[in-house]
Design a protein around this motif. Structure first.
Motif, short mmCIF file in Angstrom:
data_model
loop_
_atom_site.label_atom_id
_atom_site.label_comp_id
_atom_site.label_asym_id
_atom_site.label_seq_id
_atom_site.Cartn_x
_atom_site.Cartn_y
_atom_site.Cartn_z
N GLU A 198 12.26 36.69 -10.20
CA GLU A 198 10.93 36.41 -10.58
C GLU A 198 10.54 37.40 -11.79
O GLU A 198 11.02 38.39 -11.85
CB GLU A 198 9.78 36.44 -9.44
N HIS A 226 4.60 38.79 -11.57
CA HIS A 226 4.20 37.47 -10.83
C HIS A 226 3.49 37.93 -9.55
O HIS A 226 2.40 37.63 -9.30
CB HIS A 226 5.51 36.77 -10.47
N HIS A 247 4.32 36.27 -0.10
CA HIS A 247 4.53 34.78 0.07
C HIS A 247 5.91 34.23 -0.15
O HIS A 247 6.27 33.62 0.75
CB HIS A 247 3.59 33.86 -1.07
N ASP A 248 6.74 35.09 -0.97
CA ASP A 248 8.06 34.64 -0.99
C ASP A 248 8.91 35.74 -0.23
O ASP A 248 10.23 35.62 -0.63
CB ASP A 248 8.52 34.50 -2.52
N ASP A 299 -0.06 30.55 -6.98
CA ASP A 299 1.27 30.65 -7.00
C ASP A 299 1.64 29.81 -8.20
O ASP A 299 2.57 30.15 -9.31
CB ASP A 299 1.99 30.42 -5.82
FE LIG Z 1 5.72 32.72 -6.19
#
Ligand SMILES: [Fe+2]
Ligand SMILES: [Fe+2]
Length: 352
Positions: A172, A176, A208-209, A292
């Motif tokens: 990513e 981010h 979140h990821d 997101d």
């Molecule tokens: Fe994300």
């Protein structure tokens, strides 16, 4: 029944709704003393709980209430203050951190050493002056507050470092996480949550990821479209993240577990992994989802170009009531300028 109704989520909601105010537990067997002390402390804006003996005090503390300081009488029938103090300190690490001030009668002044040995932090000789009581209470609360802040700050930095590691693994863009977290915090504030709870949104969204840590590089790095099976594996990052984070009892990590689990759910029920619908999806999940997606569309990635802002804006509006909570889309549309400020504050330098 969706996850939104599980007990730990209710617990998180309670945590979110209660604005943090200093709470003091007053333990004294003499009612008149409890009343006077409570009156003095309440007039200064403290939340006060009272207990007439050590056992009741232990009961209150075991209920996991957020107590910031304990005023503890020494001479009490059944269990004296020293014993009460020792027991409090032996229950848990969290209770050990709560400062205890003994209330000592002049005739028991020789017991001060005993009080410190039992784990007490300070003492006040009875009968005390209002000004002395308040000054000592304030001093100990300040020390505790600074300590707590220090821990929070460390926790915050670790969360961002860990999340950025996952992001590097999943290729990513470097900023981010930062932007998604800031958008989530802004949504929380616009929804009416106070700063403290908005910070929970911010930190939980950063994770979140985190479940992508369990997805292989071959899938994460793949250029071009994923096969059906690969999509299926990729989607598992939600349940992997949830199972890692839900191990913890800490409210923040429990909030993060919800986010990891639910950030790909959609308002109309077509998301994954559980296909939750509407408000079955926790507000943390709904807020992170829109934050997101907005950032993903606004960023160039190895498999896609960055979208023009007008197209993103139009897309988010068309997904009102489909992918996203209508209320959140309205907030986004009405406050677009504020979201743009965050976007410009944390620009993308590295694209994956
Ligand atoms: Fe994300
Ligand atoms: Fe994700």
């Amino acid at each position: 029944m969706g996850l939104a109704a599980t007990p730990y989520e209710n617990y998180c909601i309670i945590i979110f709704m209660n604005e943090k105010k200093f709470s003091i537990l007053v333990v004294d067997d003499v009612k008149a003393n409890r009343v006077v002390t409570e009156k003095i402390l309440s007039s200064e804006g403290y939340d006060v709980l009272t207990a007439e003996d050590g056992l009741k005090a232990l009961d209150i503390l075991k209920r996991d209430l957020e107590i910031d300081l304990i005023l503890l009488d020494v001479m009490m029938p059944e269990m004296n203050g020293y014993e009460t103090c020792r027991r409090i300190k032996s229950i848990s690490k969290k209770l050990q951190e709560i400062p205890i001030i003994f209330l000592t009668a002049v005739s028991h002044i020789e017991g001060i050493t005993k009080g410190f040995e039992a784990g007490g932090n300070d003492y006040i000789v009875k009968p005390f002056q209002k000004i002395e009581l308040l000054a000592r209470v304030k001093t100990h609360l300040n020390i505790k507050y600074i300590k707590d802040k220090e821990i929070e700050q460390t926790q915050k930095e670790l969360i961002f470092m860990l999340s950025q590691l996952t992001d590097a693994h999943s290729k990513e863009s470097a900023t981010h996480i930062k932007r998604v977290s800031e958008y989530a915090k802004l949504f929380a504030l616009l929804l009416g949550y106070d700063r403290k709870h908005a910070e929970t949104f911010e930190l939980a969204a950063a994770m979140h990821d985190i479940g992508k840590i369990g997805i292989s590089d071959t899938i994460l790095d793949k250029k071009g479209r994923l096969t059906e099976e690969e999509i299926h594996i990729m989607q598992r990052h939600t349940t992997i993240g949830y199972s890692i984070l839900s191990e913890s009892k800490r409210p923040l990590l429990r909030a993060a577990a919800i986010v990891a689990h639910q950030h790909h759910e959609k308002w109309d029920g077509t998301g994954y992994p559980q296909g939750l619908k509407g408000e079955e999806i926790h507000i943390l999940g709904r807020v992170t989802a829109i934050s997101d997606v907005f950032d993903a569309l606004d960023t160039k990635r190895s498999y896609k170009e960055k979208w023009p802002l007008n197209d993103i804006f139009a897309f988010i509006k068309t997904e009102r009531g489909r992918h996203f909570d209508p209320k959140l889309v309205d907030i986004f549309v009405d406050n677009f300028g504020l979201f743009m400020e965050i976007r410009d504050k944390f620009p993308n330098h590295i694209t994956g």
